[in-house]
Design a protein around this motif. Structure first.
Motif, PDB file in Angstrom:
ATOM      1  N   GLU A 219       0.819  -1.210   0.000  1.00  0.00           N
ATOM      2  CA  GLU A 219       0.000   0.000   0.000  1.00  0.00           C
ATOM      3  C   GLU A 219       0.852   1.258   0.000  1.00  0.00           C
ATOM      4  OE1 GLU A 219      -4.282  -1.089   1.955  1.00  0.00           O
ATOM      5  OE2 GLU A 219      -2.621  -0.710   3.332  1.00  0.00           O
ATOM      6  N   HIS A 220       1.884   1.308   0.840  1.00  0.00           N
ATOM      7  CA  HIS A 220       2.635   2.560   0.895  1.00  0.00           C
ATOM      8  C   HIS A 220       3.431   2.781  -0.390  1.00  0.00           C
ATOM      9  CE1 HIS A 220       6.977   1.709   1.577  1.00  0.00           C
ATOM     10  NE2 HIS A 220       6.622   0.678   2.335  1.00  0.00           N
ATOM     11  N   THR A 244      15.514  -2.160   4.343  1.00  0.00           N
ATOM     12  CA  THR A 244      14.075  -1.942   4.483  1.00  0.00           C
ATOM     13  C   THR A 244      13.619  -0.805   3.578  1.00  0.00           C
ATOM     14  OG1 THR A 244      14.421  -0.406   6.325  1.00  0.00           O
ATOM     15  CG2 THR A 244      14.044  -2.732   6.868  1.00  0.00           C
ATOM     16  N   ARG A 245      12.312  -0.800   3.288  1.00  0.00           N
ATOM     17  CA  ARG A 245      11.711   0.299   2.532  1.00  0.00           C
ATOM     18  C   ARG A 245      11.124   1.291   3.524  1.00  0.00           C
ATOM     19  NH1 ARG A 245       9.713  -4.451   0.288  1.00  0.00           N
ATOM     20  NH2 ARG A 245      10.461  -4.965  -1.805  1.00  0.00           N
ATOM     21  N   LEU A 246      11.582   2.529   3.459  1.00  0.00           N
ATOM     22  CA  LEU A 246      11.090   3.585   4.335  1.00  0.00           C
ATOM     23  C   LEU A 246       9.740   4.076   3.820  1.00  0.00           C
ATOM     24  CD1 LEU A 246      11.850   5.600   6.664  1.00  0.00           C
ATOM     25  CD2 LEU A 246      12.770   7.080   4.871  1.00  0.00           C
ATOM     26  N   VAL A 247       8.752   4.159   4.700  1.00  0.00           N
ATOM     27  CA  VAL A 247       7.439   4.664   4.305  1.00  0.00           C
ATOM     28  C   VAL A 247       7.517   6.168   4.093  1.00  0.00           C
ATOM     29  CG1 VAL A 247       5.043   4.980   5.036  1.00  0.00           C
ATOM     30  CG2 VAL A 247       6.218   2.816   5.494  1.00  0.00           C
ATOM     31  N   TYR A 248       7.038   6.645   2.948  1.00  0.00           N
ATOM     32  CA  TYR A 248       6.979   8.071   2.648  1.00  0.00           C
ATOM     33  C   TYR A 248       6.243   8.795   3.768  1.00  0.00           C
ATOM     34  CZ  TYR A 248       4.728  12.138   0.326  1.00  0.00           C
ATOM     35  OH  TYR A 248       4.219  13.370   0.013  1.00  0.00           O
ATOM     36  N   GLY A 249       6.851   9.850   4.283  1.00  0.00           N
ATOM     37  CA  GLY A 249       6.246  10.573   5.395  1.00  0.00           C
ATOM     38  C   GLY A 249       4.854  11.079   5.097  1.00  0.00           C
ATOM     39  N   ALA A 282       8.893   5.094   9.666  1.00  0.00           N
ATOM     40  CA  ALA A 282       7.852   4.067   9.702  1.00  0.00           C
ATOM     41  C   ALA A 282       8.136   3.038   8.621  1.00  0.00           C
ATOM     42  CB  ALA A 282       6.478   4.692   9.492  1.00  0.00           C
ATOM     43  N   PHE A 283       7.750   1.794   8.892  1.00  0.00           N
ATOM     44  CA  PHE A 283       8.025   0.695   7.975  1.00  0.00           C
ATOM     45  C   PHE A 283       6.799  -0.205   7.869  1.00  0.00           C
ATOM     46  CE2 PHE A 283      11.969   1.938  10.073  1.00  0.00           C
ATOM     47  CZ  PHE A 283      12.794   2.205   8.988  1.00  0.00           C
TER      48      PHE A 283
END
Length: 348
Positions: A219-220, A244-249, A282-283
């Motif tokens: 989703e992110h 890891t993939r960093l969630v877009y702020g 966030a991840f």
């Protein structure tokens, strides 16, 4: 044989200069599809961007999309030139939503570099920019400042002169802009989902929005691609040492805003973002909750039906029923992901 000169490696910290103006590529037309996808990605139920009939009942000739759709689209334009090589996006200030974005509007963005500061490790630095999104009529839709930590290409490159911009701690209430025609005199509280109006909120009160949503990588990443945000850290597991993939702020911002419906359903429009900090990364797999604090209230000049609430919107990893922002040491409490200060328009 390949030719790397035809590809865009993105700007590194030493490529920026104070006063530099960047005109970002690929104008983007907002459609009803953006509205539908946004509501499938986030649990947003605010009546005004959800219902054409509700929007018309409060004086708007066309139903706007959520303000954050326009913000994410405009922000995404800046990424290839400003934050393609980012370590992390750090914060926002002086963001004003100057006119609603409606389906059919085409947004273009330009940015000016307004500050630079190399980090003490000599491997990265913070770039401050002021960005402006205009529509197809060259009208300003959104303007904001942000700062982002960017890698250096050459760790031995000399540090630039430090320039820190003077940014206002908040947008003044008298500088908030009401959308043309907006009138909450005949506001339908039943359709909106809650009875609470301007006078029902008290400065200092905190609202636990109760619900939580678990982040997923699928989703992110889909949301971030929707805004044409190409920052490597959101997609490429080789872009970060921990894989890891960093969630877009901005994904966390939209999620927190959507969760705030429970308790602030009548905060129909975001008028400004006064300040914002992405406190922690966030991840995928993190579960996000939100709470709000009423920081201030303001009447809007020229309107007897619309008021403004200044709200601190906080997103946390895991639910914090105590709604604690900072510990006794002044540092952010464990679990705080986002600290966002906004003005929202509500019925009086």
């Amino acid at each position: 044989m390949s030719d790397a000169t035809k590809t865009n490696p993105g700007n590194f910290f030493e490529d920026f200069e104070v006063g530099q103006v960047l005109e970002h590529a690929t104008p983007r037309t907002v459609t009803e599809g953006d509205r539908a996808l946004y509501q499938s990605l986030y649990p947003s139920r605010f009546a005004l961007p959800s219902s054409a009939e509700f929007a018309a009942s409060v004086g708007l000739t066309r139903p706007p999309v959520e303000e954050l759709i326009g913000f994410h689209v405009a922000f995404g334009k800046t990424v290839p030139d400003i934050s393609l090589n980012a370590v992390a996006n750090l914060g926002y200030a002086e963001c004003r939503f100057k006119r609603p974005v409606v389906p059919g509007d085409t947004l273009s963005t330009t940015s000016e570099v307004i500050g630079l500061k190399e980090n003490s490790n000599g491997r990265s630095g913070v770039v401050y920019v002021r960005s402006t999104a205009t529509n197809q009529r060259d009208e300003i839709a959104i303007e904001w400042a942000r700062w982002v930590m960017v890698h250096k290409r050459d760790h031995d490159a000399p540090a630039p002169e430090t320039v820190l911009p003077d940014l206002a701690p908040a947008v003044a209430a008298e500088d908030l802009i009401l959308p043309e025609g907006l009138d909450f005199s005949d506001y339908d509280f039943t359709a909106a989902g809650e009875p609470h109006r301007f006078d029902d909120y008290v400065v200092g009160e905190k609202i636990d929005h109760v619900d939580g949503v678990t982040l997923t990588d699928a989703e992110h990443m889909m949301a971030t691609r929707l805004w044409q945000n190409t920052a490597k850290v959101h997609f490429n597991t080789e872009a970060r040492p921990d894989g890891t993939r960093l969630v877009y702020g901005g994904h966390v911002i939209s999620l927190a805003r959507a969760l705030s419906f429970n308790g602030l359903a009548n905060a129909q429009l975001i008028a400004a973002i006064n300040a914002g900090s992405h406190v922690a990364p966030a991840f995928g797999g993190d579960t996000v909750y939100a709470w709000s604090e009423v920081l201030d209230k303001a009447e809007i000049a020229g309107s007897d039906s619309v008021g403004a609430l200044r709200l601190r919107l906080v997103a946390t990893k895991g639910r914090d029923e105590s709604m604690t922002l900072r510990g006794e040491d002044g540092k952010y409490a464990p679990g705080v992901l986002l600290d966002l200060d906004i003005w929202a328009l509500v019925p009086r």
